[in-house]
Design an enzyme around this catalytic site. Structure first.
Site, PDB file in Angstrom:
ATOM      1  N   HIS A   7      -0.629  45.507  17.524  1.00  0.00           N
ATOM      2  CA  HIS A   7       0.780  45.868  17.606  1.00  0.00           C
ATOM      3  C   HIS A   7       1.601  44.817  18.344  1.00  0.00           C
ATOM      4  O   HIS A   7       2.667  45.098  18.892  1.00  0.00           O
ATOM      5  CB  HIS A   7       0.943  47.267  18.214  1.00  0.00           C
TER       6      HIS A   7
ATOM      7  N   ASP B 159       5.753  53.922  25.812  1.00  0.00           N
ATOM      8  CA  ASP B 159       6.474  54.936  25.021  1.00  0.00           C
ATOM      9  C   ASP B 159       5.673  55.369  23.797  1.00  0.00           C
ATOM     10  O   ASP B 159       5.897  56.446  23.255  1.00  0.00           O
ATOM     11  CB  ASP B 159       7.810  54.370  24.526  1.00  0.00           C
TER      12      ASP B 159
ATOM     13  N   GLU C  97      14.480  56.845  31.657  1.00  0.00           N
ATOM     14  CA  GLU C  97      14.764  55.712  30.765  1.00  0.00           C
ATOM     15  C   GLU C  97      16.239  55.779  30.379  1.00  0.00           C
ATOM     16  O   GLU C  97      17.009  56.543  30.970  1.00  0.00           O
ATOM     17  CB  GLU C  97      13.871  55.744  29.520  1.00  0.00           C
TER      18      GLU C  97
HETATM   19  P1  FAD Z   1      -2.836  43.627  20.309  1.00  0.00           P
HETATM   20  O1  FAD Z   1      -1.560  43.366  19.606  1.00  0.00           O
HETATM   21  O2  FAD Z   1      -4.008  43.843  19.474  1.00  0.00           O
HETATM   22  O3  FAD Z   1      -3.115  42.455  21.365  1.00  0.00           O
HETATM   23  C1  FAD Z   1      -2.113  41.994  22.248  1.00  0.00           C
HETATM   24  C2  FAD Z   1      -2.619  40.815  23.067  1.00  0.00           C
HETATM   25  O4  FAD Z   1      -3.623  41.257  23.950  1.00  0.00           O
HETATM   26  C3  FAD Z   1      -3.258  39.710  22.234  1.00  0.00           C
HETATM   27  O5  FAD Z   1      -3.052  38.480  22.859  1.00  0.00           O
HETATM   28  C4  FAD Z   1      -4.718  40.080  22.256  1.00  0.00           C
HETATM   29  O6  FAD Z   1      -5.548  38.983  22.022  1.00  0.00           O
HETATM   30  C5  FAD Z   1      -4.855  40.635  23.658  1.00  0.00           C
HETATM   31  N1  FAD Z   1      -5.882  41.669  23.745  1.00  0.00           N
HETATM   32  C6  FAD Z   1      -6.040  42.756  22.976  1.00  0.00           C
HETATM   33  N2  FAD Z   1      -7.086  43.474  23.395  1.00  0.00           N
HETATM   34  C7  FAD Z   1      -7.599  42.819  24.453  1.00  0.00           C
HETATM   35  C8  FAD Z   1      -8.694  43.046  25.324  1.00  0.00           C
HETATM   36  N3  FAD Z   1      -9.471  44.114  25.194  1.00  0.00           N
HETATM   37  N4  FAD Z   1      -8.919  42.159  26.303  1.00  0.00           N
HETATM   38  C9  FAD Z   1      -8.121  41.074  26.470  1.00  0.00           C
HETATM   39  N5  FAD Z   1      -7.098  40.802  25.674  1.00  0.00           N
HETATM   40  C10 FAD Z   1      -6.827  41.666  24.683  1.00  0.00           C
HETATM   41  N6  FAD Z   1       4.787  47.990  25.542  1.00  0.00           N
HETATM   42  C11 FAD Z   1       5.136  48.554  26.703  1.00  0.00           C
HETATM   43  O7  FAD Z   1       4.822  48.031  27.769  1.00  0.00           O
HETATM   44  N7  FAD Z   1       5.828  49.724  26.730  1.00  0.00           N
HETATM   45  C12 FAD Z   1       6.169  50.398  25.597  1.00  0.00           C
HETATM   46  O8  FAD Z   1       6.761  51.457  25.662  1.00  0.00           O
HETATM   47  C13 FAD Z   1       5.782  49.836  24.359  1.00  0.00           C
HETATM   48  N8  FAD Z   1       6.057  50.462  23.198  1.00  0.00           N
HETATM   49  C14 FAD Z   1       5.652  49.918  22.027  1.00  0.00           C
HETATM   50  C15 FAD Z   1       5.927  50.604  20.837  1.00  0.00           C
HETATM   51  C16 FAD Z   1       5.535  50.080  19.637  1.00  0.00           C
HETATM   52  C17 FAD Z   1       5.832  50.835  18.362  1.00  0.00           C
HETATM   53  C18 FAD Z   1       4.874  48.831  19.592  1.00  0.00           C
HETATM   54  C19 FAD Z   1       4.485  48.225  18.285  1.00  0.00           C
HETATM   55  C20 FAD Z   1       4.614  48.130  20.762  1.00  0.00           C
HETATM   56  C21 FAD Z   1       5.008  48.675  21.988  1.00  0.00           C
HETATM   57  N9  FAD Z   1       4.751  48.022  23.185  1.00  0.00           N
HETATM   58  C22 FAD Z   1       5.105  48.599  24.374  1.00  0.00           C
HETATM   59  C23 FAD Z   1       4.148  46.687  23.203  1.00  0.00           C
HETATM   60  C24 FAD Z   1       2.652  46.788  23.323  1.00  0.00           C
HETATM   61  O9  FAD Z   1       2.285  47.251  24.606  1.00  0.00           O
HETATM   62  C25 FAD Z   1       1.995  45.414  23.145  1.00  0.00           C
HETATM   63  O10 FAD Z   1       2.410  44.822  21.950  1.00  0.00           O
HETATM   64  C26 FAD Z   1       0.485  45.551  23.169  1.00  0.00           C
HETATM   65  O11 FAD Z   1      -0.083  44.281  23.287  1.00  0.00           O
HETATM   66  C27 FAD Z   1       0.000  46.196  21.921  1.00  0.00           C
HETATM   67  O12 FAD Z   1      -1.302  46.673  22.101  1.00  0.00           O
HETATM   68  P2  FAD Z   1      -2.407  46.386  21.006  1.00  0.00           P
HETATM   69  O13 FAD Z   1      -3.577  47.170  21.391  1.00  0.00           O
HETATM   70  O14 FAD Z   1      -1.869  46.601  19.643  1.00  0.00           O
HETATM   71  O15 FAD Z   1      -2.638  44.841  21.304  1.00  0.00           O
END
Ligand code: FAD
Length: 517
Positions: free
Chosen positions: A99, A160, A271
């Site tokens: 994400h 969120d 918020e």
């Molecule tokens: P990924 O997109 O898979 O990875 C993100 C990064 O972290 C990459 O660099 C990846 O290599 C690294 N990574 C992933 N897993 C690991 C691991 N286990 N160890 C080390 N590195 C790792 N953020 C907020 O803070 N607050 C919010 O309210 C919020 N709302 C969101 C709502 C939506 C609909 C979306 C799409 C995103 C939101 N985000 C929010 C952002 C979100 O927290 C970040 O984009 C987060 O990185 C997404 O998590 P993911 O598991 O999909 O990570």
């Protein structure tokens, strides 16, 4: 062999791969991974999926996907690549739920680790005086919520949206309306298990390998892969009183927000968001909220005005209903919102925390979830927020129809400055999040080009007026910009990189360091 597969499918990304290495080099390097004796496996199916993310704008095709079934699978893979040294171009990206917005979880021609496959150990809830949860780095927060609620417990600090993984949010910060009180998610972790860029499996905490612990928290995946985390829990309430009120004056709105995040007795979640040029606002919200004064609310006309919505929640259990109502009434009596705009509802704690999923379902049905998402998240010092609001909400943006614009203040004292996350240098700073969706192929105001252009104007304004803004979920394309982003913390960041991932194998999609070849 892997690249043979790509060519046969005439993959559109192969041009990128050919820039960095020849096909046969990559083929043999990727093949060498197959000699590893793993509990899980490598797969070249679905590499296209790993070249996509929520942002849907950046697409880097990996060489292969690792579906680990143990921490040792991850360690062996990274160790193997580390020992190839500079002779290998392979990089490794952990993919949580993908994400990210600009390819941060992608690895151009490298290995993507599907962290959600890592289910070696069950989630373990530890009740007691200081309850906590031990959980895999690839677990989704929605699953954590379901599991911990069985014990009447839940994490303290959230995002969120809950369909994000532990490793993904801890690599950034993890912020939502509880962070003013509990700090971001990275302030609510007791211990981590990490596989470093050398393939070492290390436990770390405030007391053990503390430098690694703080490096990884907010570390954008640069120092290690989080395979397990110990997360602080608290007793979970059953219900939430969820409240929205509107303001037309930004100064009063922000004063009230700042009052609430500093008060001793206050809401559990705070918020806010900005509404520019929208009609029929209160009516639209009526399907989920009840106006306190329906007659006055029906007369409220939002046409054309810029409005600021303060959103609050108070947790309670059914036997505390009366006292909670009183507390809410007391708190609301100290605020200066437009009285006719007070809207309330009561929902379960689960439904409150999982609220964005409802919007996701609706958008998916309309085919509007998988569009490009040019998001911009800024952290803005309190003393400059009025200047920012005046320019951006009154002059630069003409409406807020491309997606929500969140705005809420956070207390810096709840952030640990030993972590890798960077924030503005003031006691209070605001998160302003422009969460835009772009309509594919549109050349109008809902198109990608227009939205990106507006963001450029906003960023230019911040830069020329030296607002002291930091990007959250930062995205930069060269090291000079990263150096500026980290400011005085850059040297520490570089030192940590050379200690834990000296060959720059990890998280190449952040574009901070480049693997030496
Ligand atoms: P990924 O997109 O898979 O990875 C993100 C990064 O972290 C990459 O660099 C990846 O290599 C690294 N990574 C992933 N897993 C690991 C691991 N286990 N160890 C080390 N590195 C790792 N953020 C907020 O803070 N607050 C919010 O309210 C919020 N709302 C969101 C709502 C939506 C609909 C979306 C799409 C995103 C939101 N985000 C929010 C952002 C979100 O927290 C970040 O984009 C987060 O990185 C997404 O998590 P993911 O598991 O999909 O990570």
């Amino acid at each position: 062999m892997f690249l043979g597969c790509f060519a046969a499918r005439q993959n559109p990304y192969s041009i990128y791969l050919s820039i960095i290495h020849t096909t046969s080099d990559l083929e043999s390097i990727c093949s060498s991974l197959k000699t590893l004796n793993l509990d899980g496996h490598f797969s070249s199916d679905n590499v296209y999926h790993a070249a996509r993310d929520f942002g849907n704008r950046y697409h880097s095709l990996p060489c292969v996907i690792l579906r680990p079934e143990s921490v040792s699978d991850i360690a062996k893979t990274i160790k193997h690549i580390f020992h190839m040294g500079a002779s290998s171009i392979l990089t490794v990206a952990a993919r949580g739920h993908g994400h990210s917005l600009q390819g941060q979880s992608q690895a151009h021609g490298g290995v993507v680790i599907n962290m959600q496959s890592l289910r070696e150990q069950e989630m373990q809830v530890h009740a007691g005086e200081l309850p906590f949860l031990d959980v895999s780095g690839g677990e989704l927060f929605i699953n954590i919520l379901h599991e911990t609620l069985k014990y009447g417990l839940a994490p303290k600090s959230w995002t969120d949206y809950l369909h994000l993984t532990v490793g993904g949010t801890l690599s950034n910060a993890g912020i939502s309306g509880q962070a003013f009180r509990h700090g971001p998610q990275i302030s609510n972790v007791y211990q981590l298990q990490v596989v470093t860029g050398k393939g070492e499996v290390m436990n770390c905490s405030e007391k053990q390998n503390a430098d690694l612990f703080y490096s990884v928290l907010g570390g954008l995946g640069q120092f290690g892969i989080i395979t397990r985390a110990r997360i602080a829990l608290e007793p979970a309430p059953k219900m939430v009183k969820w409240i929205r009120v509107l303001y037309s004056n930004f100064l009063i709105f922000s004063e009230d927000q700042e009052y609430l995040i500093s008060a001793e007795t206050t809401f559990d979640y705070i918020e806010g968001f900005v509404i520019i040029n929208k009609t029929g606002l209160l009516n639209n919200w009526r399907s989920s909220f009840n106006p306190q004064d329906p007659v006055q609310a029906s007369r409220f006309n939002s046409d054309g005005k810029t409005l600021y919505c303060l959103e609050m929640a108070k947790n309670f259990n059914p036997d505390e209903n009366d006292i909670t109502n009183q507390e809410v009434e007391n708190l609301l009596s100290q605020l200066r919102y437009i009285p006719s705009t007070l809207l309330l509802t009561e929902v379960s704690y689960l439904n409150f925390l999982d609220r964005v999923h409802v919007s996701e379902t609706k958008l998916r049905l309309k085919g509007l979830w998988e569009v490009p998402h040019p998001w911009l998240n800024l952290l803005i010092p309190r003393t400059r927020i009025h200047e920012f609001a005046e320019q951006v909400f009154s002059n630069i943006l003409r409406d807020s129809s491309n997606g929500p614009i969140l705005i809420y203040p956070l207390n810096k004292s709840k952030w640990d400055n030993r972590t890798s996350a960077v924030t503005p240098e003031e006691d209070i700073f605001y998160l302003v999040a422009f969460l835009s969706s772009a309509m594919p192929a549109s050349t109008g105001t809902d198109g990608l080009e227009h939205i990106l252009n507006q963001q450029k104007i906003i960023l230019n304004f911040c830069e020329t007026t030296h607002l002291g803004v930091k990007q959250y979920l930062p995205h930069y394309t060269n090291q000079e910009e990263w150096r500026t982003h980290f400011g005085p913390q850059w040297e520490i960041f570089v030192r940590r990189k050379s200690a834990y991932d000296p060959l720059a194998i990890l998280a190449p999609g952040q574009k901070i360091f480049q693997k030496a070849i």
